[in-house]
Write a protein that holds these residues in place. Structure first.
Motif, short mmCIF file in Angstrom:
data_model
loop_
_atom_site.label_atom_id
_atom_site.label_comp_id
_atom_site.label_asym_id
_atom_site.label_seq_id
_atom_site.Cartn_x
_atom_site.Cartn_y
_atom_site.Cartn_z
N ILE A 15 42.66 33.86 21.73
CA ILE A 15 41.22 33.56 21.74
C ILE A 15 40.70 33.38 20.30
O ILE A 15 39.90 32.49 20.03
N TYR A 18 41.67 29.89 19.28
CA TYR A 18 40.82 28.84 19.87
C TYR A 18 39.40 28.89 19.30
O TYR A 18 38.75 27.85 19.15
N TYR A 25 38.89 20.61 18.48
CA TYR A 25 39.78 20.51 19.66
C TYR A 25 39.65 19.16 20.38
O TYR A 25 40.65 18.50 20.64
N ALA A 60 39.03 26.89 30.71
CA ALA A 60 38.49 25.52 30.80
C ALA A 60 38.26 24.88 29.44
O ALA A 60 37.97 23.68 29.35
N GLY A 61 38.35 25.67 28.37
CA GLY A 61 38.27 25.14 27.01
C GLY A 61 36.91 24.55 26.70
O GLY A 61 35.87 25.18 26.90
N TYR A 79 35.48 28.97 33.50
CA TYR A 79 35.90 30.27 32.96
C TYR A 79 36.57 30.05 31.61
O TYR A 79 37.61 29.37 31.54
N GLU A 80 35.99 30.60 30.55
CA GLU A 80 36.56 30.37 29.21
C GLU A 80 36.26 31.56 28.29
O GLU A 80 35.10 31.80 27.95
N SER A 134 48.74 31.94 27.39
CA SER A 134 48.06 32.98 26.60
C SER A 134 47.96 34.28 27.38
O SER A 134 47.42 35.26 26.87
C1 LIG Z 1 45.09 24.50 25.14
S1 LIG Z 1 43.53 25.14 25.64
C2 LIG Z 1 43.27 24.26 27.16
C3 LIG Z 1 41.81 24.08 27.45
C4 LIG Z 1 41.51 23.18 28.64
N1 LIG Z 1 42.04 23.72 29.87
C5 LIG Z 1 42.06 21.79 28.42
O1 LIG Z 1 42.83 21.32 29.25
O2 LIG Z 1 41.67 21.16 27.43
C6 LIG Z 1 43.89 26.78 26.24
C7 LIG Z 1 42.62 27.53 26.63
O3 LIG Z 1 42.99 28.81 27.17
C8 LIG Z 1 42.01 29.74 26.75
N2 LIG Z 1 42.54 31.13 26.85
C9 LIG Z 1 43.08 31.89 25.88
N3 LIG Z 1 43.39 33.10 26.36
C10 LIG Z 1 43.03 33.09 27.66
C11 LIG Z 1 43.07 34.06 28.69
N4 LIG Z 1 43.55 35.30 28.48
N5 LIG Z 1 42.59 33.73 29.90
C12 LIG Z 1 42.10 32.48 30.13
N6 LIG Z 1 42.04 31.52 29.19
C13 LIG Z 1 42.50 31.82 27.98
C14 LIG Z 1 41.73 29.34 25.33
O4 LIG Z 1 40.55 29.90 24.82
C15 LIG Z 1 41.70 27.83 25.45
O5 LIG Z 1 40.42 27.34 25.71
#
Ligand SMILES: C[S@@+](CC[C@H](N)C(=O)[O-])C[C@H]1O[C@@H](n2cnc3c(N)ncnc32)[C@H](O)[C@@H]1O
Length: 235
Positions: A15, A18, A25, A60-61, A79-80, A134
């Motif tokens: 986190i 990100y 991003y 969901a980023g 959820y992010e 993650s």
């Molecule tokens: C590579 S990004 C993908 C974002 C989005 N799903 C996309 O397709 O662009 C990974 C995402 O997972 C989130 N993340 C990190 N740790 C997490 C956790 N424990 N639970 C859920 N999401 C998490 C990050 O903050 C980030 O937004």
């Protein structure tokens, strides 16, 4: 002395990473042609598999999948956990006021808050582009997902298998020994700062899913940094 004193880097959560890259991003993703193509393939697969209704987008980023989800008629729980990724989604898509969207973001984004959703209310849980890499403990996470899915509901997730041979071998031995612990690799993302990324083999994904009452439907290799889409269905 701790492990971290030895390697002189401090290990943060994904986190934190990100949060740092949130502003760049979207541009990074849009400039990456294979990523754009694969995202399109994932979208087509999802829309062909999941009927309209409520879905949870886990990790969901910045909301790169939100427009297609809404135009396909899904109601989205966004959820992010990275506050900065979510605030990018707020800036570009107005997620907090957007019809058809509800949010669980920043510090609220934990399993406890997903647990507050009504049971058996979701058509699908979607997790795109390695958000689940993650997460260390898939078993607990999948159990919460499964309790929120309707019977016949879908879990469609995209994880990366972009790990070296040693990590993959370790994972095979760990699986054979019946261990639930995920193998991780430490990635230094900027000088002195690193994070753990967790490797979940197909076998360990399927085991976590089966324990939660989710049956394996299929997995598909994607043409992007060893990403794989895996589809489970709630019994
Ligand atoms: C590579 S990004 C993908 C974002 C989005 N799903 C996309 O397709 O662009 C990974 C995402 O997972 C989130 N993340 C990190 N740790 C997490 C956790 N424990 N639970 C859920 N999401 C998490 C990050 O903050 C980030 O937004």
């Amino acid at each position: 002395m701790t492990y971290h004193d030895f390697d002189m880097t401090s290990t943060n959560s994904a986190i934190d990473y990100y949060d740092i890259i949130a502003e760049s991003y979207d541009q990074m993703m849009r400039d990456d042609e294979p990523n754009v193509k694969v995202r399109e393939a994932v979208r087509t697969y999802f829309c062909q598999s999941v009927p309209q209704g409520k879905i949870l987008d886990f990790g969901a980023g910045t909301g790169l999948d939100l427009e297609w989800q809404l135009s396909a008629g899904y109601e989205v729980i966004f959820y992010e956990p990275s506050a900065n990724m979510a605030s990018q989604a707020e800036k570009s898509l107005g997620i907090s006021k957007r019809p058809g969207v509800s949010t669980i973001v920043g510090k609220k984004a934990d399993l406890e808050h997903i647990g507050m959703l009504p049971d058996a209310s979701l058509e699908a849980v979607f997790s795109n582009f390695a958000a689940l890499n993650s997460v260390e403990h898939l078993k607990e996470t999948f159990a919460v997902f499964a309790s929120k899915l309707k019977p016949g509901g879908h879990l469609i997730c995209v994880l990366t298998n972009n790990f070296d041979k040693v990590s993959r071998l370790k994972s095979v031995f760990s699986d054979l020994a019946g261990s639930q612990a995920a193998i991780s690799k430490k990635v230094e993302y900027t000088k002195g700062q690193s994070m753990h990324v967790f490797y979940h083999s197909g076998r360990s994904l399927r085991r976590a899913a089966a324990n939660s009452g989710l049956r394996f439907e299929q997995s598909i290799q994607l043409d992007f940094e060893k990403h794989e889409l895996t589809h489970f269905i709630k019994y």
